[in-house]
Motif scaffolding. Structure first.
Motif, mmCIF file in Angstrom:
data_model
loop_
_atom_site.group_PDB
_atom_site.id
_atom_site.type_symbol
_atom_site.label_atom_id
_atom_site.label_comp_id
_atom_site.label_asym_id
_atom_site.label_seq_id
_atom_site.Cartn_x
_atom_site.Cartn_y
_atom_site.Cartn_z
ATOM 1 N N SER A 272 29.292 83.141 49.909
ATOM 2 C CA SER A 272 28.363 83.756 50.874
ATOM 3 C C SER A 272 28.600 85.258 50.994
ATOM 4 O O SER A 272 28.568 85.825 52.079
ATOM 5 C CB SER A 272 28.493 83.084 52.245
ATOM 6 O OG SER A 272 28.209 81.705 52.168
ATOM 7 N N SER A 273 28.834 85.905 49.872
ATOM 8 C CA SER A 273 29.148 87.338 49.887
ATOM 9 C C SER A 273 27.882 88.195 49.942
ATOM 10 O O SER A 273 26.815 87.800 49.484
ATOM 11 C CB SER A 273 29.970 87.715 48.650
ATOM 12 O OG SER A 273 29.253 87.417 47.460
ATOM 13 N N TRP A 274 28.053 89.379 50.524
ATOM 14 C CA TRP A 274 27.024 90.402 50.581
ATOM 15 C C TRP A 274 27.519 91.609 49.795
ATOM 16 O O TRP A 274 28.703 91.689 49.443
ATOM 17 C CB TRP A 274 26.732 90.796 52.024
ATOM 18 C CG TRP A 274 26.159 89.684 52.857
ATOM 19 C CD1 TRP A 274 26.830 88.612 53.371
ATOM 20 C CD2 TRP A 274 24.794 89.524 53.283
ATOM 21 N NE1 TRP A 274 25.980 87.795 54.091
ATOM 22 C CE2 TRP A 274 24.719 88.333 54.057
ATOM 23 C CE3 TRP A 274 23.631 90.278 53.107
ATOM 24 C CZ2 TRP A 274 23.535 87.883 54.635
ATOM 25 C CZ3 TRP A 274 22.445 89.826 53.682
ATOM 26 C CH2 TRP A 274 22.405 88.640 54.435
ATOM 27 N N LEU A 275 26.637 92.557 49.548
ATOM 28 C CA LEU A 275 27.011 93.705 48.717
ATOM 29 C C LEU A 275 28.238 94.460 49.245
ATOM 30 O O LEU A 275 29.116 94.826 48.446
ATOM 31 C CB LEU A 275 25.818 94.655 48.573
ATOM 32 C CG LEU A 275 26.019 95.822 47.592
ATOM 33 C CD1 LEU A 275 26.331 95.309 46.194
ATOM 34 C CD2 LEU A 275 24.783 96.722 47.576
ATOM 35 N N ILE B 213 27.296 82.389 40.551
ATOM 36 C CA ILE B 213 26.538 81.209 40.994
ATOM 37 C C ILE B 213 25.170 81.678 41.496
ATOM 38 O O ILE B 213 25.045 82.250 42.573
ATOM 39 C CB ILE B 213 27.292 80.451 42.105
ATOM 40 C CG1 ILE B 213 28.738 80.173 41.690
ATOM 41 C CG2 ILE B 213 26.556 79.162 42.436
ATOM 42 C CD1 ILE B 213 28.889 79.335 40.442
ATOM 43 N N ASP B 214 24.147 81.423 40.695
ATOM 44 C CA ASP B 214 22.800 81.886 41.037
ATOM 45 C C ASP B 214 21.899 80.732 41.495
ATOM 46 O O ASP B 214 20.715 80.678 41.186
ATOM 47 C CB ASP B 214 22.166 82.633 39.861
ATOM 48 C CG ASP B 214 22.142 81.807 38.575
ATOM 49 O OD1 ASP B 214 22.721 80.687 38.566
ATOM 50 O OD2 ASP B 214 21.548 82.273 37.582
ATOM 51 N N GLY C 256 30.225 88.299 54.755
ATOM 52 C CA GLY C 256 29.501 88.577 55.996
ATOM 53 C C GLY C 256 30.251 89.427 56.986
ATOM 54 O O GLY C 256 29.671 89.903 57.961
ATOM 55 N N GLY C 257 31.541 89.624 56.771
ATOM 56 C CA GLY C 257 32.367 90.317 57.746
ATOM 57 C C GLY C 257 32.192 91.823 57.789
ATOM 58 O O GLY C 257 32.799 92.489 58.621
ATOM 59 N N PHE C 258 31.352 92.358 56.904
ATOM 60 C CA PHE C 258 31.034 93.781 56.966
ATOM 61 C C PHE C 258 29.595 94.015 57.414
ATOM 62 O O PHE C 258 29.045 95.097 57.221
ATOM 63 C CB PHE C 258 31.272 94.442 55.601
ATOM 64 C CG PHE C 258 32.724 94.605 55.272
ATOM 65 C CD1 PHE C 258 33.419 95.733 55.669
ATOM 66 C CD2 PHE C 258 33.409 93.613 54.589
ATOM 67 C CE1 PHE C 258 34.766 95.889 55.371
ATOM 68 C CE2 PHE C 258 34.749 93.754 54.285
ATOM 69 C CZ PHE C 258 35.435 94.898 54.689
ATOM 70 N N ALA D 12 29.664 83.426 44.594
ATOM 71 C CA ALA D 12 28.490 82.701 45.080
ATOM 72 C C ALA D 12 27.870 83.528 46.203
ATOM 73 O O ALA D 12 28.243 83.377 47.370
ATOM 74 C CB ALA D 12 28.879 81.313 45.579
ATOM 75 N N PRO D 13 26.956 84.440 45.886
ATOM 76 C CA PRO D 13 26.415 85.343 46.905
ATOM 77 C C PRO D 13 25.560 84.623 47.932
ATOM 78 O O PRO D 13 24.990 83.564 47.650
ATOM 79 C CB PRO D 13 25.580 86.332 46.090
ATOM 80 C CG PRO D 13 25.202 85.581 44.860
ATOM 81 C CD PRO D 13 26.366 84.670 44.571
ATOM 82 N N HIS D 14 25.479 85.220 49.118
ATOM 83 C CA HIS D 14 24.656 84.626 50.178
ATOM 84 C C HIS D 14 23.177 84.720 49.837
ATOM 85 O O HIS D 14 22.410 83.785 50.102
ATOM 86 C CB HIS D 14 24.921 85.334 51.506
ATOM 87 C CG HIS D 14 24.186 84.733 52.654
ATOM 88 N ND1 HIS D 14 24.536 83.523 53.219
ATOM 89 C CD2 HIS D 14 23.095 85.160 53.356
ATOM 90 C CE1 HIS D 14 23.714 83.241 54.202
ATOM 91 N NE2 HIS D 14 22.827 84.216 54.302
#
Length: 407
Positions: free
Chosen positions: A233-236, A297-298, A317-319, A257-259
């Protein structure tokens, strides 16, 4: 004042639906809900109503839904969502008899909705406090329960200007809250029908772990690797930190595995990974995946099982928006790294107190922590063990709730 705010919000949603696809889906779903209920509700059935704002709240309520469905077949389940991010993902969920959007909380909508369903009890998950629905349920003598709710002193209920709206809390038959602070805050409003039972998400992530599936492509990618980093669930802003580290530490296998899985975001990630051998999951085969350094993971639906293959995890998400589900990673006995926006997330705070979770606020902090994981095997092992024990020690909320309601 509440009624005025609701109608202003209603107008805003109507306007926004002309320009935003997500809002348009919600607007259409809400308007169709009453018609759907009239067509699908069995007039002779007894419905238990669960309402979740979105997907995360649904996952909190899911253990309760499934226990009631399995153990009390005399009831049917109605499940409602407010957000398309919940409804669109779970509209075909087979644990409920009817699934629809919840019409916005006007007096007219609430009356029409409850007249169509006539539930025998209602469960509102976490932060759901709909003034008109709850007052009508109370007036009709229908038990209403707040599940996995959590309260903080800065919420509107505890401010002088929120006292009128705060009366909505007295419509609940019982609160099942996550912590003692919530119970104390509610007692200050004269509300005593409160039980501290913890968070049903701990029960849910244990269920997810037990039902996890093997992923042959991921197994092939990680085969023989001693160090595997899984980012979920990562963001840029997250990716700019941890991918910088792995541009020079090439002995790690990395799974991202991006959000947001969009071609635009995928392109941003690939730009950060120049010089690394990257394979997208949708293009991976057992032949080409093992040669890659990074597995991107797309697609959706795999993350909770992917954490199983990690040595260290990162939850995004923590940023920005706030961290996502740290428990899905921690349940696999691996340490969890998160960004600084985690103060309102009790499970993250607890995980860090248990020394199974670690906060970083910039690249230097991330690099220092990762180097310690790499060079101190006992620290890595104890951090993973602490993470797993933190989750296991807090299961059982569902059982406590079911033992305290009249079914």
């Amino acid at each position: 004042m509440y009624q005025i705010v609701i109608y202003l919000y209603l107008f805003g949603v109507a306007v926004a639906s002309l320009f935003n696809k997500k809002v348009k889906k919600m607007w259409a779903g809400e308007r169709q809900a009453i018609r759907l209920l009239k067509a699908k509700v069995d007039p002779d059935a007894r419905y238990v109503w669960f309402h979740a704002a979105s997907l995360g709240e649904f996952e909190q309520g899911r253990p309760l839904i499934e226990r009631i469905r399995n153990e009390h077949p005399e009831y049917k389940i109605l499940l409602t969502f407010f957000s398309p991010s919940g409804y669109e993902v779970r509209k075909n969920y087979d644990g409920a008899d009817i699934i629809c959007y919840l019409p916005l909380d006007t007096i007219r909508n609430a009356r029409r909705f409850l007249r169509a369903v006539r539930p025998v009890m209602a469960f509102f998950i976490k932060y759901e406090f709909w003034y008109n629905y709850l007052h009508i349920l109370q007036h009709r003598g229908v038990p209403a329960y707040s599940v996995s709710s959590i309260f903080r002193p800065d919420q509107i209920f505890f401010q002088w200007y929120g006292r009128s709206y705060g009366r909505v809390l007295k419509c609940f038959t019982r609160f099942f809250v996550q912590n003692e602070e919530s119970k104390l805050l509610l007692s200050g409003l004269g509300i005593t029908a409160v039980e501290v039972v913890g968070d049903t998400r701990f029960d849910r992530v244990l269920q997810i772990k037990e039902a996890s599936k093997r992923l042959p492509l991921v197994e092939k990618f990680t085969a023989g690797a001693q160090k595997v980093f899984v980012a979920g669930s990562s963001w840029l802003p997250d990716e700019e930190i941890f991918l910088k580290y792995f541009s020079t530490h090439k002995d790690w296998k990395v799974i991202v595995a991006p959000h947001v899985v969009s071609e635009e975001h995928i392109a941003e990630i690939l730009d950060l990974l120049k010089g690394r051998r990257v394979i997208r999951y949708s293009e991976a085969t057992e032949t080409n995946v093992s040669a890659a350094d990074v597995l991107l993971i797309d697609c959706f639906g795999l993350l909770s099982s992917i954490y199983h293959y990690g040595t260290v995890s990162y939850v995004g998400g923590g940023f920005g928006v706030g961290i996502h589900n740290v428990l899905e990673a921690a349940v696999w006995d691996i340490p969890v790294i998160i960004g600084p926006n985690n103060k309102h997330f009790q499970e993250a705070q607890g995980l860090m107190t248990a020394q199974g979770g670690f906060e970083i606020d910039d690249y230097q902090a991330f690099s220092t922590l990762m180097m310690r994981f790499e060079t101190d095997a006992s620290f890595l092992q104890s951090a993973g063990r602490n993470a797993g024990e933190f989750v296991k020690s807090r299961v059982g909320s569902t059982e406590r709730i079911l033992g305290d309601i009249a079914l």
